[in-house]
Design a protein around this motif. Sequence first.
Motif, PDB file in Angstrom:
ATOM      1  N   PHE A   1     -11.031   0.373  -2.493  1.00 52.36           N
ATOM      2  CA  PHE A   1     -11.161   0.166  -1.051  1.00 52.36           C
ATOM      3  C   PHE A   1     -11.774  -1.199  -0.740  1.00 52.36           C
ATOM      4  O   PHE A   1     -11.517  -1.772   0.325  1.00 52.36           O
ATOM      5  N   THR A   2     -12.577  -1.736  -1.642  1.00 51.49           N
ATOM      6  CA  THR A   2     -13.115  -3.075  -1.450  1.00 51.49           C
ATOM      7  C   THR A   2     -11.993  -4.105  -1.437  1.00 51.49           C
ATOM      8  O   THR A   2     -11.899  -4.940  -0.526  1.00 51.49           O
ATOM      9  N   ILE A   3     -11.135  -4.049  -2.430  1.00 49.23           N
ATOM     10  CA  ILE A   3     -10.020  -5.002  -2.513  1.00 49.23           C
ATOM     11  C   ILE A   3      -9.098  -4.833  -1.317  1.00 49.23           C
ATOM     12  O   ILE A   3      -8.612  -5.806  -0.733  1.00 49.23           O
ATOM     13  N   ARG A   4      -8.895  -3.599  -0.916  1.00 43.82           N
ATOM     14  CA  ARG A   4      -7.992  -3.307   0.198  1.00 43.82           C
ATOM     15  C   ARG A   4      -8.544  -3.763   1.540  1.00 43.82           C
ATOM     16  O   ARG A   4      -7.784  -4.114   2.447  1.00 43.82           O
ATOM     17  N   SER A   5      -9.871  -3.753   1.697  1.00 42.77           N
ATOM     18  CA  SER A   5     -10.485  -4.055   2.998  1.00 42.77           C
ATOM     19  C   SER A   5     -10.165  -5.462   3.499  1.00 42.77           C
ATOM     20  O   SER A   5     -10.157  -5.705   4.704  1.00 42.77           O
ATOM     21  N   GLY A   6      -9.887  -6.387   2.574  1.00 48.09           N
ATOM     22  CA  GLY A   6      -9.549  -7.745   2.968  1.00 48.09           C
ATOM     23  C   GLY A   6      -8.056  -8.004   3.011  1.00 48.09           C
ATOM     24  O   GLY A   6      -7.637  -9.166   3.116  1.00 48.09           O
ATOM     25  N   GLY A   7      -7.251  -6.934   2.923  1.00 51.95           N
ATOM     26  CA  GLY A   7      -5.809  -7.087   3.028  1.00 51.95           C
ATOM     27  C   GLY A   7      -5.117  -7.523   1.752  1.00 51.95           C
ATOM     28  O   GLY A   7      -3.932  -7.859   1.768  1.00 51.95           O
ATOM     29  N   LYS A   8      -5.828  -7.493   0.630  1.00 45.37           N
ATOM     30  CA  LYS A   8      -5.229  -7.912  -0.642  1.00 45.37           C
ATOM     31  C   LYS A   8      -4.433  -6.753  -1.250  1.00 45.37           C
ATOM     32  O   LYS A   8      -4.747  -6.231  -2.321  1.00 45.37           O
ATOM     33  N   THR A   9      -3.363  -6.382  -0.551  1.00 40.58           N
ATOM     34  CA  THR A   9      -2.623  -5.185  -0.938  1.00 40.58           C
ATOM     35  C   THR A   9      -1.746  -5.394  -2.167  1.00 40.58           C
ATOM     36  O   THR A   9      -1.440  -4.430  -2.872  1.00 40.58           O
TER      37      THR A   9
ATOM     38  N   VAL B   1     -12.947  -2.469 -15.981  1.00 35.56           N
ATOM     39  CA  VAL B   1     -13.265  -3.870 -16.289  1.00 35.56           C
ATOM     40  C   VAL B   1     -12.505  -4.798 -15.337  1.00 35.56           C
ATOM     41  O   VAL B   1     -13.078  -5.748 -14.780  1.00 35.56           O
ATOM     42  N   ILE B   2     -11.231  -4.517 -15.124  1.00 32.96           N
ATOM     43  CA  ILE B   2     -10.420  -5.337 -14.219  1.00 32.96           C
ATOM     44  C   ILE B   2     -10.990  -5.290 -12.799  1.00 32.96           C
ATOM     45  O   ILE B   2     -11.114  -6.324 -12.124  1.00 32.96           O
ATOM     46  N   GLY B   3     -11.345  -4.090 -12.334  1.00 36.96           N
ATOM     47  CA  GLY B   3     -11.896  -3.937 -10.993  1.00 36.96           C
ATOM     48  C   GLY B   3     -13.198  -4.690 -10.810  1.00 36.96           C
ATOM     49  O   GLY B   3     -13.433  -5.325  -9.767  1.00 36.96           O
ATOM     50  N   TYR B   4     -14.049  -4.634 -11.814  1.00 42.71           N
ATOM     51  CA  TYR B   4     -15.334  -5.337 -11.748  1.00 42.71           C
ATOM     52  C   TYR B   4     -15.112  -6.844 -11.596  1.00 42.71           C
ATOM     53  O   TYR B   4     -15.763  -7.506 -10.774  1.00 42.71           O
ATOM     54  N   ILE B   5     -14.170  -7.382 -12.355  1.00 43.65           N
ATOM     55  CA  ILE B   5     -13.885  -8.815 -12.297  1.00 43.65           C
ATOM     56  C   ILE B   5     -13.350  -9.204 -10.915  1.00 43.65           C
ATOM     57  O   ILE B   5     -13.772 -10.212 -10.325  1.00 43.65           O
ATOM     58  N   LEU B   6     -12.422  -8.390 -10.372  1.00 39.34           N
ATOM     59  CA  LEU B   6     -11.828  -8.703  -9.072  1.00 39.34           C
ATOM     60  C   LEU B   6     -12.871  -8.688  -7.956  1.00 39.34           C
ATOM     61  O   LEU B   6     -12.852  -9.554  -7.070  1.00 39.34           O
TER      62      LEU B   6
ATOM     63  N   LEU C   1       0.828  -1.205   0.000  1.00 44.85           N
ATOM     64  CA  LEU C   1       0.000   0.000   0.000  1.00 44.85           C
ATOM     65  C   LEU C   1       0.861   1.254   0.000  1.00 44.85           C
ATOM     66  O   LEU C   1       0.565   2.226  -0.695  1.00 44.85           O
ATOM     67  N   LEU C   2       1.929   1.240   0.809  1.00 41.84           N
ATOM     68  CA  LEU C   2       2.836   2.386   0.841  1.00 41.84           C
ATOM     69  C   LEU C   2       3.465   2.604  -0.523  1.00 41.84           C
ATOM     70  O   LEU C   2       3.494   3.728  -1.039  1.00 41.84           O
ATOM     71  N   VAL C   3       3.958   1.530  -1.129  1.00 44.68           N
ATOM     72  CA  VAL C   3       4.542   1.624  -2.465  1.00 44.68           C
ATOM     73  C   VAL C   3       3.486   2.054  -3.474  1.00 44.68           C
ATOM     74  O   VAL C   3       3.734   2.902  -4.346  1.00 44.68           O
ATOM     75  N   ASN C   4       2.287   1.479  -3.319  1.00 46.04           N
ATOM     76  CA  ASN C   4       1.207   1.793  -4.250  1.00 46.04           C
ATOM     77  C   ASN C   4       0.864   3.282  -4.221  1.00 46.04           C
ATOM     78  O   ASN C   4       0.795   3.934  -5.266  1.00 46.04           O
TER      79      ASN C   4
ATOM     80  N   THR D   1      -4.087  -4.718  -4.941  1.00 43.59           N
ATOM     81  CA  THR D   1      -4.362  -3.280  -5.076  1.00 43.59           C
ATOM     82  C   THR D   1      -3.190  -2.566  -5.733  1.00 43.59           C
ATOM     83  O   THR D   1      -3.387  -1.601  -6.474  1.00 43.59           O
ATOM     84  N   PHE D   2      -1.983  -3.046  -5.475  1.00 43.04           N
ATOM     85  CA  PHE D   2      -0.808  -2.445  -6.097  1.00 43.04           C
ATOM     86  C   PHE D   2      -0.877  -2.582  -7.620  1.00 43.04           C
ATOM     87  O   PHE D   2      -0.693  -1.604  -8.353  1.00 43.04           O
ATOM     88  N   PHE D   3      -1.153  -3.786  -8.098  1.00 47.25           N
ATOM     89  CA  PHE D   3      -1.239  -3.982  -9.547  1.00 47.25           C
ATOM     90  C   PHE D   3      -2.451  -3.266 -10.143  1.00 47.25           C
ATOM     91  O   PHE D   3      -2.394  -2.729 -11.249  1.00 47.25           O
ATOM     92  N   PHE D   4      -3.551  -3.248  -9.388  1.00 48.46           N
ATOM     93  CA  PHE D   4      -4.767  -2.608  -9.862  1.00 48.46           C
ATOM     94  C   PHE D   4      -4.609  -1.095  -9.971  1.00 48.46           C
ATOM     95  O   PHE D   4      -5.134  -0.471 -10.893  1.00 48.46           O
TER      96      PHE D   4
END
Length: 468
Positions: free
Chosen positions: A391-399, A445-450, A260-263, A402-405
């Motif tokens: 923030f949805t992806i981030r809420s579960g710790g999938k950082t 599109v990528i966000g919707y799929i994730l 997240l910091l890098v992102n 989120t970086f790639f997204f």
Amino acid sequence: MKITGSKYIGDKAFYKMLVTVAVPVMIQNGITNFVSLLDNIMIGQVGTEQMSGVAIVNQIMFIFFLCMFGGLSGAGIFTAQYFGYEDDEGVRNTFRYKLWLGLVVTVTAVLIMAVFGPDLIGLFLNESEGGGDLAATLRYGLGYMHIIFLGMPFIFISFTYSSTMRECGETFFPMIAGMVAVGVNLVFNYLLIFGKFGFPKLGVNGAAIATDLSRVAECALIVIWLHRHSDTHTYVKGLYRTLKVPIASVRKFFVTGAPLLVNETLWALGIFLQSQAYSLRGLNAVAGQNIANTIYNVFNIAFIALGDAVAIIVGQLLGAGKMKEAKQTDTWIISSSVMIGSMIMILMLIAAPVFPQLYNTNDEARHLATLFLMVQAVATPKEAFLHTTYFTIRSGGKTIITFFFDSFFMCVVSVPTAFLLSRFTDMHVVMIFAVVHAMDLIKCVIGYILVRKNVWMINIVREETDPQ
């Protein structure tokens, strides 16, 4: 919370909860951004060079804010879930970790800006016909930057306290503190920029002093209030019993938070580089972007607050193991955000030709600001969707995801697009701006799929997960 609404439209209980969480954040951000608009207009009354110098420094400061936000957000994911799990010591450890990380980020930022400040500002100073005095713009920017340094320690302390409070469900008092801070900023801007009621007329330097005073006021209010309410906010008890953080917790927070910091750092750098690309079209482009962005920030408060709502509400539901409720609540928040973004789009299109006229600058800068605003208006529903999806992806710790997204896409798509079009074509700056925004449709599109694949539905404070 019992789920009784439809797939995309929530029930009364949901909207009541959403209003409770999001509206205080919305009000705080709204007041802050509105006062920033007034602040910007006041500086704009002094001259184009002054306004542009401050705008460039604020673009650099934006990187600092995003680094701080990204660094603290990693631990904040755990804060929300620890709070949902009723683990006060876990919350205390995330707070202490935030303090140390905030100190490191602040010291690093001050050193970089102190050493490389002239070079960073100089990246935005490009000759163009009728573009203004570049040397004066540099001088005003450096003066503003050096005074702003004094307020940066108070920023990271306020960030640490207010972020922890919000993640634990206390959004009201940070709003009050923010309201007081922007009031202080507004009053002293008027007194010190224009030299009213016996105060010295300091121009740009007066705006910087007013900003520092507002940061001190906000920090003092938040710290004092939280420690005086330790009975209800029990995690405060023993908060400074030690500043040590268990090494296992540091490792866990860092592994989750480092992406997240890098992102956020790379994303902020990406915005910085995009702005620098637009600045190749001259100082009027810098002034136009500054006007448009300041006005846009007043309009985007709603979906920004809904992103915070995802972090707080969905994070707590995940921490409590209520996966089914977390999924449906998240869908409702995202759909609400897109609907609000669509309404904001209409309001912005109406306001775009009007607001730039409030600035004491040249016609070209005002015209560019109007065009930039119109592009931002059309892009608002897209931004609303992407913000809540992030923030949805981030809420579960999938950082890592989120970086790639987020920043990876920025670095490999958005920035190269702006770089190539600004340097190797004669395309108008507003058209370049529009093309960069259009590239984000791939990201949608990528966000919707994730989100649909539920990759974010993880409880990170307990070993077991509830897949429901």
